[in-house]
Write a protein that holds these residues in place. Structure first.
Motif, PDB file in Angstrom:
ATOM      1  N   GLN A  13     -10.945  -3.471  -2.814  1.00  6.46           N
ATOM      2  CA  GLN A  13     -11.037  -2.772  -1.529  1.00  6.46           C
ATOM      3  C   GLN A  13     -10.278  -3.523  -0.442  1.00  6.46           C
ATOM      4  O   GLN A  13      -9.608  -2.910   0.397  1.00  6.46           O
ATOM      5  CB  GLN A  13     -12.505  -2.593  -1.149  1.00  6.46           C
ATOM      6  CG  GLN A  13     -13.229  -1.582  -2.024  1.00  6.46           C
ATOM      7  CD  GLN A  13     -14.734  -1.682  -1.948  1.00  6.46           C
ATOM      8  OE1 GLN A  13     -15.293  -2.286  -1.022  1.00  6.46           O
ATOM      9  NE2 GLN A  13     -15.419  -1.105  -2.917  1.00  6.46           N
ATOM     10  N   ALA A  14     -10.379  -4.839  -0.453  1.00  5.67           N
ATOM     11  CA  ALA A  14      -9.630  -5.637   0.527  1.00  5.67           C
ATOM     12  C   ALA A  14      -8.130  -5.473   0.320  1.00  5.67           C
ATOM     13  O   ALA A  14      -7.366  -5.317   1.280  1.00  5.67           O
ATOM     14  CB  ALA A  14     -10.021  -7.105   0.419  1.00  5.67           C
ATOM     15  N   LEU A  15      -7.702  -5.487  -0.937  1.00  2.00           N
ATOM     16  CA  LEU A  15      -6.282  -5.307  -1.249  1.00  2.00           C
ATOM     17  C   LEU A  15      -5.803  -3.924  -0.833  1.00  2.00           C
ATOM     18  O   LEU A  15      -4.752  -3.786  -0.181  1.00  2.00           O
ATOM     19  CB  LEU A  15      -6.057  -5.522  -2.748  1.00  2.00           C
ATOM     20  CG  LEU A  15      -4.655  -5.212  -3.261  1.00  2.00           C
ATOM     21  CD1 LEU A  15      -3.629  -6.148  -2.633  1.00  2.00           C
ATOM     22  CD2 LEU A  15      -4.617  -5.310  -4.790  1.00  2.00           C
ATOM     23  N   ALA A  16      -6.555  -2.896  -1.198  1.00  2.00           N
ATOM     24  CA  ALA A  16      -6.164  -1.526  -0.873  1.00  2.00           C
ATOM     25  C   ALA A  16      -6.050  -1.331   0.636  1.00  2.00           C
ATOM     26  O   ALA A  16      -5.110  -0.681   1.119  1.00  2.00           O
ATOM     27  CB  ALA A  16      -7.165  -0.544  -1.461  1.00  2.00           C
ATOM     28  N   LEU A  20      -2.584  -0.149   2.344  1.00  2.00           N
ATOM     29  CA  LEU A  20      -2.525   1.112   3.082  1.00  2.00           C
ATOM     30  C   LEU A  20      -2.082   0.890   4.527  1.00  2.00           C
ATOM     31  O   LEU A  20      -1.341   1.707   5.093  1.00  2.00           O
ATOM     32  CB  LEU A  20      -3.883   1.803   3.035  1.00  2.00           C
ATOM     33  CG  LEU A  20      -4.274   2.394   1.674  1.00  2.00           C
ATOM     34  CD1 LEU A  20      -5.743   2.786   1.666  1.00  2.00           C
ATOM     35  CD2 LEU A  20      -3.392   3.593   1.328  1.00  2.00           C
ATOM     36  N   ALA A  21      -2.524  -0.228   5.122  1.00  5.75           N
ATOM     37  CA  ALA A  21      -2.106  -0.551   6.491  1.00  5.75           C
ATOM     38  C   ALA A  21      -0.608  -0.797   6.568  1.00  5.75           C
ATOM     39  O   ALA A  21       0.012  -0.597   7.618  1.00  5.75           O
ATOM     40  CB  ALA A  21      -2.871  -1.771   6.993  1.00  5.75           C
ATOM     41  N   GLU A  22      -0.027  -1.215   5.438  1.00  9.22           N
ATOM     42  CA  GLU A  22       1.415  -1.454   5.376  1.00  9.22           C
ATOM     43  C   GLU A  22       2.168  -0.250   4.816  1.00  9.22           C
ATOM     44  O   GLU A  22       3.330  -0.361   4.432  1.00  9.22           O
ATOM     45  CB  GLU A  22       1.688  -2.702   4.525  1.00  9.22           C
ATOM     46  CG  GLU A  22       1.088  -3.970   5.139  1.00  9.22           C
ATOM     47  CD  GLU A  22       1.330  -5.215   4.305  1.00  9.22           C
ATOM     48  OE1 GLU A  22       1.969  -5.100   3.228  1.00  9.22           O
ATOM     49  OE2 GLU A  22       0.886  -6.301   4.722  1.00  9.22           O
ATOM     50  N   LYS A  23       1.476   0.899   4.763  1.00 12.98           N
ATOM     51  CA  LYS A  23       2.079   2.177   4.346  1.00 12.98           C
ATOM     52  C   LYS A  23       2.469   2.201   2.870  1.00 12.98           C
ATOM     53  O   LYS A  23       3.357   2.969   2.463  1.00 12.98           O
ATOM     54  CB  LYS A  23       3.301   2.514   5.207  1.00 12.98           C
ATOM     55  CG  LYS A  23       3.056   2.464   6.711  1.00 12.98           C
ATOM     56  CD  LYS A  23       1.936   3.392   7.143  1.00 12.98           C
ATOM     57  CE  LYS A  23       1.717   3.357   8.654  1.00 12.98           C
ATOM     58  NZ  LYS A  23       0.557   4.171   9.097  1.00 12.98           N
ATOM     59  N   ASN A  43     -11.431   4.960   3.725  1.00 10.75           N
ATOM     60  CA  ASN A  43     -10.263   5.840   3.645  1.00 10.75           C
ATOM     61  C   ASN A  43      -9.292   5.425   2.551  1.00 10.75           C
ATOM     62  O   ASN A  43      -8.061   5.495   2.714  1.00 10.75           O
ATOM     63  CB  ASN A  43      -9.545   5.912   4.998  1.00 10.75           C
ATOM     64  CG  ASN A  43     -10.402   6.547   6.078  1.00 10.75           C
ATOM     65  OD1 ASN A  43     -11.030   7.579   5.859  1.00 10.75           O
ATOM     66  ND2 ASN A  43     -10.448   5.914   7.246  1.00 10.75           N
ATOM     67  N   ILE A  44      -9.858   4.992   1.416  1.00  6.66           N
ATOM     68  CA  ILE A  44      -9.046   4.619   0.261  1.00  6.66           C
ATOM     69  C   ILE A  44      -9.039   5.781  -0.726  1.00  6.66           C
ATOM     70  O   ILE A  44     -10.096   6.167  -1.240  1.00  6.66           O
ATOM     71  CB  ILE A  44      -9.604   3.350  -0.424  1.00  6.66           C
ATOM     72  CG1 ILE A  44      -9.575   2.159   0.545  1.00  6.66           C
ATOM     73  CG2 ILE A  44      -8.812   3.029  -1.694  1.00  6.66           C
ATOM     74  CD1 ILE A  44     -10.283   0.918   0.019  1.00  6.66           C
TER      75      ILE A  44
END
Length: 283
Positions: A13-16, A20-23, A43-44
């Motif tokens: 979850q931390a990785l995702a 996602l924040a980096e598009k 929102n994963i």
């Protein structure tokens, strides 16, 4: 670059969230409704995958028993396998799960598999341990973890295997680890730990590595040098919790020190949290 994360728990979850924040397009898998609700709250994007898919690998090869598998998981460029081995629960089907994922990846568009394994593969060894150390496969735990690594090495494209030390980080403060009230053993054993943020950073580096090469194994561990008694007592004191008690030792017991220099050299990586004693007592 697009990424699938198989087994999207605390670390996934931390990785995702970072990807996602980096598009970076991400698709995670989940098994339980509780995990799905957590992924939704973050929102994963997620889809259900229950492993093992079948009782043996031949069912995957024949295409049967995969009707309920969302093939989108195996259409992304990178497949990160972060499923727990569940060895403490007596399960020994971890290698079968890995074999099935590799087979599905071969059938899909996956170009790169990153397996998150454990430094528990070094159980039974003492002294300075690196990726080339001979393993004691007489133990079922070691044999199972090694079989999983061998399975992922069969993938025809790019493979990285990360042998992760004990994980600490947000909501996993080591001061809370030894709070059962019992007397603990192995007071003089060396701690081998790594922070969640460093694991995420290292995976991000590997995702960007598109050079096809033979499978690469890295130990992922901080350079924290302190024994279990000193570390966990200091960590508990930092949180004003009960200080764990350890059995007295007449002589300092031989233990293992997992060495992660290969990763630092080859990836030119510098740990954000290289001293996890300082981190634990200054939060």
């Amino acid at each position: 670059m697009s990424v699938s994360i198989i087994g999207c728990g605390w670390l996934g979850q931390a990785l995702a969230t970072v990807l996602l924040a980096e598009k970076v397009p991400v698709l995670a898998s989940y098994q339980s409704q509780a995990t799905l609700e957590k992924l939704n709250s973050l929102n994963i994007p997620a889809t259900q995958l229950i492993l093992p898919i079948a009782a043996d690998i031949n069912a995957i090869a024949s295409g049967s028993n995969t009707v309920n598998v969302d093939q989108a998981l195996f259409e992304n460029d990178v497949l990160i396998i972060a499923i727990p081995p569940q060895l403490k629960k007596g399960k020994l089907d971890y290698p079968l799960k890995i074999k099935q994922l590799v087979k599905l990846a071969e059938q899909g568009k996956t170009q790169h598999i990153i397996l998150l394994n454990s430094t528990a593969i070094y159980n039974g060894l003492v002294g300075a341990i690196n990726e080339n150390s001979s393993l004691d496969s007489s133990a079922a735990k070691v044999e199972t973890l090694l079989a999983a690594e061998q399975a992922v090495k069969e993938f025809s494209k790019q493979v990285h295997i990360l042998r992760l030390a004990g994980l600490v980080g947000p909501n996993r403060h080591p001061g809370k680890f030894l709070q059962s009230g019992r007397v603990f053993t192995h007071a003089s054993a060396q701690v081998n730990l790594v922070h969640q943020a460093d694991v995420v950073n290292i995976i991000k580096l590997l995702i960007k590595d598109t050079h096809h090469q033979p499978p690469v194994v890295y130990n992922v561990v901080s350079h924290t040098k302190i024994n279990r008694k000193g570390y966990y007592q200091a960590a508990a004191k930092a949180l004003d919790l009960s200080v764990p008690c350890f059995e007295p030792e007449q002589d300092e017991q031989a233990s293992k020190q997992v060495i992660g220099d290969k990763l630092c050299t080859e990836l030119q990586y510098r740990y954000v949290y290289d001293d996890l004693l300082h981190w634990a007592v200054t939060l």
